[in-house]
Scaffold this active site. Structure first.
Site, short mmCIF file in Angstrom:
data_model
loop_
_atom_site.label_atom_id
_atom_site.label_comp_id
_atom_site.label_asym_id
_atom_site.label_seq_id
_atom_site.Cartn_x
_atom_site.Cartn_y
_atom_site.Cartn_z
N CYS A 134 0.70 -1.16 0.17
CA CYS A 134 0.04 0.03 0.11
C CYS A 134 0.83 1.09 0.10
O CYS A 134 1.23 1.67 -1.04
CB CYS A 134 -1.02 0.01 1.25
SG CYS A 134 -2.31 1.06 1.06
N HIS A 163 -3.80 -5.31 2.47
CA HIS A 163 -3.58 -5.42 3.88
C HIS A 163 -4.21 -6.79 4.38
O HIS A 163 -4.86 -7.33 3.48
CB HIS A 163 -4.15 -4.49 4.91
CG HIS A 163 -3.80 -3.03 4.62
ND1 HIS A 163 -2.47 -2.61 5.11
CD2 HIS A 163 -3.97 -1.88 4.01
CE1 HIS A 163 -2.26 -1.43 4.83
NE2 HIS A 163 -3.17 -0.80 4.11
N ARG A 206 -11.80 7.22 -1.02
CA ARG A 206 -10.99 6.16 -0.79
C ARG A 206 -11.58 4.71 -1.46
O ARG A 206 -12.74 4.38 -1.53
CB ARG A 206 -10.73 5.92 0.66
CG ARG A 206 -10.30 7.15 1.36
CD ARG A 206 -9.91 6.70 2.97
NE ARG A 206 -8.81 6.28 3.02
CZ ARG A 206 -7.41 6.65 3.02
NH1 ARG A 206 -7.18 7.63 2.82
NH2 ARG A 206 -6.46 5.57 3.11
N1 GLN Z 1 -1.76 6.65 2.52
C1 GLN Z 1 -1.91 6.06 1.29
C2 GLN Z 1 -3.22 6.07 0.78
O1 GLN Z 1 -4.24 6.58 1.40
C3 GLN Z 1 -1.70 4.59 1.75
C4 GLN Z 1 -2.71 4.02 2.77
C5 GLN Z 1 -2.21 2.67 3.35
O2 GLN Z 1 -1.30 2.25 3.50
N2 GLN Z 1 -3.37 1.92 3.67
O3 GLN Z 1 -3.40 6.36 -0.31
#
Ligand code: GLN
Length: 762
Positions: free
Chosen positions: A608, A706, A641
C-alpha cells in the site's frame, strides 16, 4: 425556542411517551432522530437547559469515562443529563437533552449538568451547537480506518469542532502526541492531563504513529506507557509533551488493582487525592485521571477531591464490560476490545493473571470496521509461553483469529458461542478463569449468552444460581456446570500448532542448515505498519521455522543504517500519507541501495503506502511528493477512498489472493510493468479503473492488500521464500538447493480463512 424546535420537541416527546407507555420500550434513538428531522438545530435550542456540560471523546475509554463523570455529577446532587445508553452520535445526545427538557419543571432549581459521550466524527456536529464547558479528549488510536480514513482526518475533525466553540476548555491527554498536536492547533483554554513518570507495569510493541505533529520528524521518548502514550519530545523542532496541569503519579499495581495519586493545579487551587481502582489495566488510570479532572473542573467534587473514590467504589461497568461471572463454579471474565491497543491491553491482562483458558470473538460488521487485519498488531505471542493453553475463537471472522493464533503458536478451536467454549473447559480446574474478549458487535451476544445461561442454570436446578458482578470476585456461590452444558464435554484436546503444521517440533525433518540464516529485513515498522502489516514478517518467520529453515528478522527503524547486502527478503508496510512522507524522506538518500537490491532480483514485498512511494510520485493532499522511482508507476488522488475486501487472481499463484484495501491514492502502472493480477471485483485494485491490482517487478511484489497480505495467502508467502532460497542457490549456497522446492505445510487454517474471505465477496 423557535416554533420549529417546539414542534420538534413535542413530536419527539410524543414518540418517547408512545415507546415507553404503549410499547414498553426505552426511547432509544427514535425521539432524537424525529426531533432532528424536524429541527436540525435542536441541540442548539436545548443547550440552554444546562448550567454546565462536558463532552467526552477518544478512541478508547469513552463510555467508562463518561459514566464515571456522570456518577460523580449525580452524587453531587446535581441533575445529570447523560447519554448513558451509549448512543454517542447526534441522535443519542439529542435524545438525552429531550429527556431533560421533558423533566425541566420537576428539576427546576437543581443544577443541571450535561455529560455526553461523543463519537469522534460527531464532535464537529455537537460542539458548535452545544458549546460545552469542557471537552475531554482521551486518546486517538488507529480504529476502524475503513470508517474514519486516516488518523489525520480524525484530528482535523476534532480540531475543527474545537475551533467552533473556542470558549470550551480542552481537557486532553498530553501523553498522547496525537491529542497534544490537536491542542497545539486550537485557540481553546487547555487543561493537559497525563501520568507523571514511567509506570513500567505494561509492555506493548504496538508502533502507533510516533511523529511530531509540528514538523513530522520522529519523536523521542523518555518512556512509553503503551501505544504512543508517554513522555516525548521532538529533537528537530523542540515540540514536547505539554506540561501536565493534572496528573496521576506514584502509580502502583498490586493484586487488587492500581493505586495512585491525582493532583491538579488551576486558578490558584491545588487538588490532590489518592485513588484506587480494582481494575488492573493502565488505561483505567488514564480514564480515571480524565474523569477526576473533569469532575473537579465541573465543581462536583465539592472541594473534597477524594470523594471521587466513592464513585470508583460503586462504579458498575455497563453491558458486561470488565465483568466477572460465576458460571457453574467457574469464573468467566468478559471484556470488550475494539482495536489493537484495546485488545493488546486485554492480552496483557490475561498474561498478568496467568490465564490459560481463553475465548476471543471477532466480528467484521459495519460498526466493528470491516478490516480485521489489526489482530496482527495484538501481541498474542506474549501468551505463547503459557503452558497448556486452551483457546477458542468465534465470530464472523473466527477463521482470521484462528490463523492469527496459529502463528502465535496457539492452536485455537472455532466455536459458535461462548457456552461452547465454557463447556469445552469443563474438565479444567474450577479455580481457573475463562477469559473472554470480544470486539464491538461480537460482545453483546457473548453477554447475552452468559445471561441466558445464568437464567437457565437457575431454572434447571435450584442451586445453580449463577451470579455476576463487576470484577472483584465477591460472594459468587460455587455452582455446578448447568445441565444444559454438562453433556457437551470437550472431545479432544487441541493439538499443538507444531503438530498441525508438521514441523520439526513435531518430529519431522531436522533443521536444515544454510550457510547463514535467511535474513528478513523489515523496513520501518515504527512508521509503516498500518493495520497489521508487521504480520507479514511473523508469517514468513514461522513458515521458515516450521520447515526447519534457520531465519532471522531484522527490523530497520527510522534513522537506522540500511544494509541490504545480506538481505534475503525485504518487507515494508503501509501507512498514512504523513508517515509515508517521513519514510520517503528517510529512504531518499539510500535509494540506490534499494534500487540495486531490487534490480539484482532481491525479494521484496511492499504494501500500500510503501508500494506507492516506490513509484515516481504520489500525493499528500494537493502536494505531489517525489517517489523513489524504483518501479514505473504514478499514484494520483481520486474521489474518496478505495476501501473494502478484495481478491486478486494472479498467474503467479494457484489460489486467489485475498485481503483488504484502504487507500486514497490511485496507482497507474507504466505499460512495461506487470500487474500482480486482476482484481476479482470491479472498481477495486490499483485504481479501481483498469482492473489491475499490484505489481510484479522482478522479485518485488507491490500490492494494496492488507490483511496482512501473507496471512491468508500462504502461496504468496511461499513464493517469496522460494525466490529467496533460489537466489541463495545462485549465489553459491549449496545447502539452499536442498530446501527448494519448499516442503509442504498443513495450511488448512489459512485456506479456510482464504475461502471465508472469498465468501465475503459473494
Ligand atoms: N496513505 C496512502 C493512501 O491513502 C496509503 C494508505 C495505506 O497504506 N493503507 O493512499
Amino acid at each position: 425556542m423557535s416554533i420549529k424546535s417546539t414542534i420538534a420537541t413535542a413530536t419527539a416527546g410524543a414518540a418517547r411517551w408512545g415507546l415507553r407507555s404503549v410499547l414498553h420500550r426505552s426511547g432509544g434513538a427514535l425521539p432524537g432522530k424525529l426531533g432532528l428531522a424536524i429541527d436540525p438545530e435542536l441541540v442548539t435550542h436545548l443547550a440552554g437547559l444546562l448550567d454546565a456540560s462536558v463532552v467526552i471523546t477518544g478512541t478508547n475509554g469513552k463510555t467508562t469515562t463518561t459514566n464515571l463523570i456522570a456518577d460523580a455529577v449525580a452524587a453531587s446532587g446535581a441533575n445529570c443529563v447523560c447519554n448513558r445508553a451509549g448512543n454517542n452520535m447526534e441522535t443519542g445526545i439529542t435524545g438525552a437533552l429531550l429527556e431533560a427538557n421533558s423533566e425541566r419543571r420537576r428539576t427546576a432549581g437543581t443544577r443541571r449538568v450535561g455529560v455526553f459521550e461523543c463519537d469522534e466524527l460527531y464532535t464537529v456536529r455537537i460542539l458548535p451547537r452545544l458549546k460545552p464547558t469542557y471537552f475531554v479528549l482521551l486518546n486517538l488510536f488507529r480504529d476502524q480506518l475503513d470508517r474514519y480514513g486516516e488518523i489525520d482526518h480524525t484530528q482535523d475533525v476534532i480540531a475543527q469542532a474545537l475551533a467552533s466553540s473556542p470558549a470550551t476548555t480542552l481537557i486532553f491527554n498530553a501523553d498522547d502526541p496525537l491529542c497534544a498536536s490537536i491542542a497545539a492547533r486550537v485557540p481553546n483554554p487547555q487543561l493537559p492531563f497525563g501520568i507523571d513518570g514511567a509506570v513500567g507495569t505494561e509492555t506493548s510493541h504496538i508502533a502507533e504513529s510516533r511523529f511530531c505533529g509540528q514538523c513530522n520528524g520522529p519523536l523521542e521518548y523518555d518512556y512509553i506507557q503503551y501505544g504512543q502514550l508517554g513522555a516525548y519530545h521532538c529533537p528537530s523542532c523542540g515540540w514536547e509533551r505539554p506540561r501536565l496541569a493534572s496528573f496521576a503519579s506514584d502509580v502502583r499495581l498490586s493484586r487488587t488493582g492500581y493505586t495512585f495519586d491525582v493532583s491538579m493545579s488551576r486558578k490558584g487551587t491545588h487538588d490532590v487525592a489518592r485513588l484506587s481502582t480494582k481494575y488492573n489495566g493502565l488505561y483505567m488510570v488514564y480514564n480515571i485521571t480524565a474523569a477526576w479532572t473533569a469532575a473537579s473542573a465541573l465543581g462536583v467534587l465539592d472541594d473534597a477531591p477524594s470523594r471521587f473514590q466513592n464513585v470508583l467504589d460503586t462504579y458498575v461497568p455497563t453491558g458486561g464490560r470488565m465483568t466477572r461471572w460465576h458460571m457453574g463454579g467457574r469464573e468467566v471474565a468478559t471484556d470488550l476490545a475494539k482495536n489493537p491497543v484495546g485488545f493488546d491491553r486485554q492480552i496483557q491482562q490475561i498474561k498478568t493473571a496467568q490465564g490459560r483458558l481463553m475465548a476471543f470473538f471477532l466480528n467484521d460488521a459495519e460498526a466493528d470496521g470491516r478490516d480485521v487485519s489489526w489482530i496482527w498488531d495484538v501481541d498474542f505471542e506474549r501468551l505463547s509461553a503459557t503452558p497448556n493453553i486452551r483457546a477458542f475463537v468465534g465470530g464472523t471472522r473466527a477463521h482470521d483469529l484462528q490463523v492469527r493464533l496459529k502463528y502465535a503458536g496457539i492452536d485455537a478451536r472455532i466455536v459458535g458461542q461462548v457456552g461452547e467454549a465454557l463447556a469445552s473447559v469443563a474438565g479444567e480446574p474450577a479455580t481457573e478463569t475463562l477469559h473472554v474478549v470480544a470486539n464491538y458487535t461480537a460482545f453483546p451476544p457473548v453477554v447475552k449468552e452468559l445471561e441466558r445461561m445464568t437464567e437457565d442454570g437457575s431454572a434447571t436446578s435450584g442451586d445453580t444460581t449463577a451470579v455476576h458482578d463487576a470484577v472483584t470476585a465477591v460472594d459468587g456461590t460455587a455452582e455446578r456446570v448447568p445441565a444444559s452444558m454438562a453433556g457437551a464435554a470437550d472431545e479432544a484436546a487441541p493439538s499443538s500448532v507444531a503438530d498441525a503444521a508438521g514441523t520439526p517440533e513435531a518430529g519431522a525433518s531436522a533443521p536444515a542448515a544454510l550457510d547463514r540464516p535467511l535474513r528478513i529485513v523489515h523496513l520501518y515498522p515504527d512508521a509503516l505498519n498500518l493495520y497489521g502489516d508487521g504480520g507479514n514478517a511473523i508469517v514468513l518467520a514461522r513458515r521458515c521455522a516450521w520447515r526447519g529453515i534457520p531465519v532471522q528478522v531484522d527490523d530497520v527503524r527510522m534513522g537506522d543504517e540500511l544494509d541490504l547486502s545480506t538481505a534475503d527478503v525485504v518487507l515494508i508496510g503501509g501507512g498514512a500519507d504523513r508517515d509515508q512522507l517521513a519514510v520517503v524522506n528517510e529512504l531518499r538518500s539510500q535509494r540506490d541501495k534499494l534500487a540495486s537490491y531490487i534490480e539484482q532480483d532481491g525479494v521484496m514485498l511492499a504494501i500500500c503506502g510503501s508500494y506507492q512511494l516506490l513509484g515516481r510520485s504520489y500525493y499528500m493532499g494537493d502536494t505531489r511528493v517525489e517517489g523513489l522511482g524504483v518501479i514505473g508507476a504514478e499514484t494520483v488522488r481520486g474521489e474518496g477512498r478505495l476501501t473494502g475486501n478484495v481478491a486478486v487472481a494472479s498467474d503467479l499463484l494457484p489460489h486467489n489472493l485475498v485481503g483488504f484495501e484502504n487507500h486514497g491514492g490511485r496507482t497507474k502502472l507504466d505499460a512495461d510493468e506487470t500487474p500482480l493480477g486482476a482484481a476479482v471485483v470491479a472498481g477495486t485494485g490499483n485504481n479501481g479503473d483498469d482492473g489491475f491490482e499490484g505489481c510484479v517487478h522482478r522479485n518485488l511484489i507491490g500490492t494494496y492488500l492488507h490483511g496482512p497480505a501473507l496471512s491468508k495467502n500462504p502461496d504468496l508467502a511461499d513464493w517469496l521464500l522460494a525466490r529467496a532460497l533460489e537466489r541463495r542457490v545462485h549465489a553459491g549456497d549449496a545447502k539452499a538447493a536442498a530446501l527448494v522446492p519448499l516442503a509442504a505445510l498443513d495450511d488448512a487454517y489459512e485456506h479456510a480463512a482464504n475461502e471465508a474471505a472469498m465468501k465475503l465477496l459473494g
